[in-house]
Design a protein around this motif. Structure first.
Motif, PDB file in Angstrom:
ATOM      1  N   LEU A  31      -5.736   5.739 -28.336  1.00 37.92           N
ATOM      2  CA  LEU A  31      -6.306   4.453 -28.743  1.00 37.92           C
ATOM      3  C   LEU A  31      -6.569   4.401 -30.250  1.00 37.92           C
ATOM      4  O   LEU A  31      -6.531   3.328 -30.854  1.00 37.92           O
ATOM      5  CB  LEU A  31      -7.622   4.190 -27.997  1.00 37.92           C
ATOM      6  N   TYR A  32      -6.868   5.558 -30.855  1.00 34.92           N
ATOM      7  CA  TYR A  32      -7.236   5.602 -32.273  1.00 34.92           C
ATOM      8  C   TYR A  32      -6.118   6.127 -33.165  1.00 34.92           C
ATOM      9  O   TYR A  32      -6.288   6.222 -34.383  1.00 34.92           O
ATOM     10  CB  TYR A  32      -8.518   6.416 -32.460  1.00 34.92           C
ATOM     11  N   ASN A  67     -16.643   6.122 -28.666  1.00 34.45           N
ATOM     12  CA  ASN A  67     -17.641   5.902 -29.711  1.00 34.45           C
ATOM     13  C   ASN A  67     -17.630   7.051 -30.721  1.00 34.45           C
ATOM     14  O   ASN A  67     -17.658   6.823 -31.932  1.00 34.45           O
ATOM     15  CB  ASN A  67     -19.045   5.733 -29.110  1.00 34.45           C
ATOM     16  N   LEU A  68     -17.571   8.282 -30.230  1.00 33.55           N
ATOM     17  CA  LEU A  68     -17.593   9.427 -31.141  1.00 33.55           C
ATOM     18  C   LEU A  68     -16.334   9.495 -31.995  1.00 33.55           C
ATOM     19  O   LEU A  68     -16.403   9.752 -33.203  1.00 33.55           O
ATOM     20  CB  LEU A  68     -17.788  10.723 -30.353  1.00 33.55           C
ATOM     21  N   VAL A  69     -15.162   9.232 -31.406  1.00 36.99           N
ATOM     22  CA  VAL A  69     -13.909   9.276 -32.162  1.00 36.99           C
ATOM     23  C   VAL A  69     -13.837   8.093 -33.141  1.00 36.99           C
ATOM     24  O   VAL A  69     -13.401   8.248 -34.285  1.00 36.99           O
ATOM     25  CB  VAL A  69     -12.686   9.320 -31.219  1.00 36.99           C
ATOM     26  N   ILE A  84     -10.786  17.085 -31.615  1.00 37.31           N
ATOM     27  CA  ILE A  84     -11.480  16.996 -30.329  1.00 37.31           C
ATOM     28  C   ILE A  84     -11.147  18.281 -29.588  1.00 37.31           C
ATOM     29  O   ILE A  84      -9.977  18.579 -29.349  1.00 37.31           O
ATOM     30  CB  ILE A  84     -10.998  15.782 -29.504  1.00 37.31           C
ATOM     31  N   ARG A  85     -12.194  19.040 -29.249  1.00 42.08           N
ATOM     32  CA  ARG A  85     -11.956  20.283 -28.529  1.00 42.08           C
ATOM     33  C   ARG A  85     -12.906  20.385 -27.349  1.00 42.08           C
ATOM     34  O   ARG A  85     -13.941  19.715 -27.329  1.00 42.08           O
ATOM     35  CB  ARG A  85     -12.047  21.483 -29.461  1.00 42.08           C
ATOM     36  N   THR A 158     -19.193  16.153 -39.792  1.00 42.80           N
ATOM     37  CA  THR A 158     -20.131  16.155 -38.669  1.00 42.80           C
ATOM     38  C   THR A 158     -19.395  16.608 -37.413  1.00 42.80           C
ATOM     39  O   THR A 158     -18.227  16.267 -37.233  1.00 42.80           O
ATOM     40  CB  THR A 158     -20.700  14.734 -38.448  1.00 42.80           C
ATOM     41  N   THR A 159     -20.105  17.335 -36.581  1.00 46.84           N
ATOM     42  CA  THR A 159     -19.577  17.692 -35.265  1.00 46.84           C
ATOM     43  C   THR A 159     -20.581  17.244 -34.219  1.00 46.84           C
ATOM     44  O   THR A 159     -21.730  17.709 -34.215  1.00 46.84           O
ATOM     45  CB  THR A 159     -19.355  19.210 -35.127  1.00 46.84           C
ATOM     46  N   PHE A 160     -20.169  16.308 -33.370  1.00 51.12           N
ATOM     47  CA  PHE A 160     -20.973  15.907 -32.219  1.00 51.12           C
ATOM     48  C   PHE A 160     -20.501  16.740 -31.037  1.00 51.12           C
ATOM     49  O   PHE A 160     -19.287  16.872 -30.810  1.00 51.12           O
ATOM     50  CB  PHE A 160     -20.821  14.409 -31.919  1.00 51.12           C
TER      51      PHE A 160
END
Length: 180
Positions: A31-32, A67-69, A84-85, A158-160
């Motif tokens: 999507l992104y 939201n995070l991506v 993304i892991r 940043t890492t969420f």
């Protein structure tokens, strides 16, 4: 009752089922992809095919990851990277969305999950938003038996990180929390 009110009250009906995380990650990254390419960003996926399914509502998991991506892409300057892991940790799958973006100043970090909070950085201010995205994301993770946190340094990214329970056939159905 509004969607936000339902989420805050923990009254959003969840359709809990075993969800293959890699499929959702690939869908969200897709999507992104165009948005990232326009900005010269690289989206990397490091999710092993052998990960066990998570106990989640697929639609809400997609909302969390989106939201995070979306934030990672929005707040990472041209030429940056979003990764993304995922990995297993005890009875949970741990998901990380890491960026090489602007980072969050230490004084703003305690407020990041608050309702209506928006950071002071010009990149944040020029982007439209209500300041509810991370607040809702946190609630949705918690409603599914997980936790969310982050680490960040200004100018370094940043890492969420969030966790979701691994699907267990004997438990985890009907909204039960397998943590006990």
């Amino acid at each position: 009752m509004s969607e936000l009110s339902k989420i805050e009250a923990g009254k959003v009906p969840l359709s809990i089922a075993p969800v293959k995380l890699k499929d959702v990650v690939e869908e969200v990254a897709g999507l992104y992809k165009e948005k990232a390419e326009e900005k010269g960003l690289i989206i990397r996926i490091a999710v092993d095919e052998s990960l066990p399914p998570v106990r989640a509502d697929r639609l809400r998991l997609t909302q969390i990851l989106s939201n995070l991506v979306d934030n990672a892409c929005a707040y990472t300057p041209q030429g940056g990277r979003v990764t993304i892991r995922a990995s297993t940790e005890d009875r949970f799958v741990k998901v990380e969305v890491e960026d090489t973006g602007i980072g969050i100043p230490p004084e703003e970090q305690p407020k990041i999950f608050r309702r209506f909070f928006r950071g002071s950085h010009p990149l944040v201010r020029e982007r439209q938003g209500t300041g509810l995205g991370l607040h809702i994301t946190k609630k949705l993770v918690e409603m599914q038996g997980g936790e969310i946190w982050f680490r960040s340094a200004p100018g370094e990214g940043t890492t969420f990180t969030f966790t979701l329970p691994i699907w267990e056939e004997s438990g985890g159905k009907n909204g039960e929390n397998p943590r006990g």
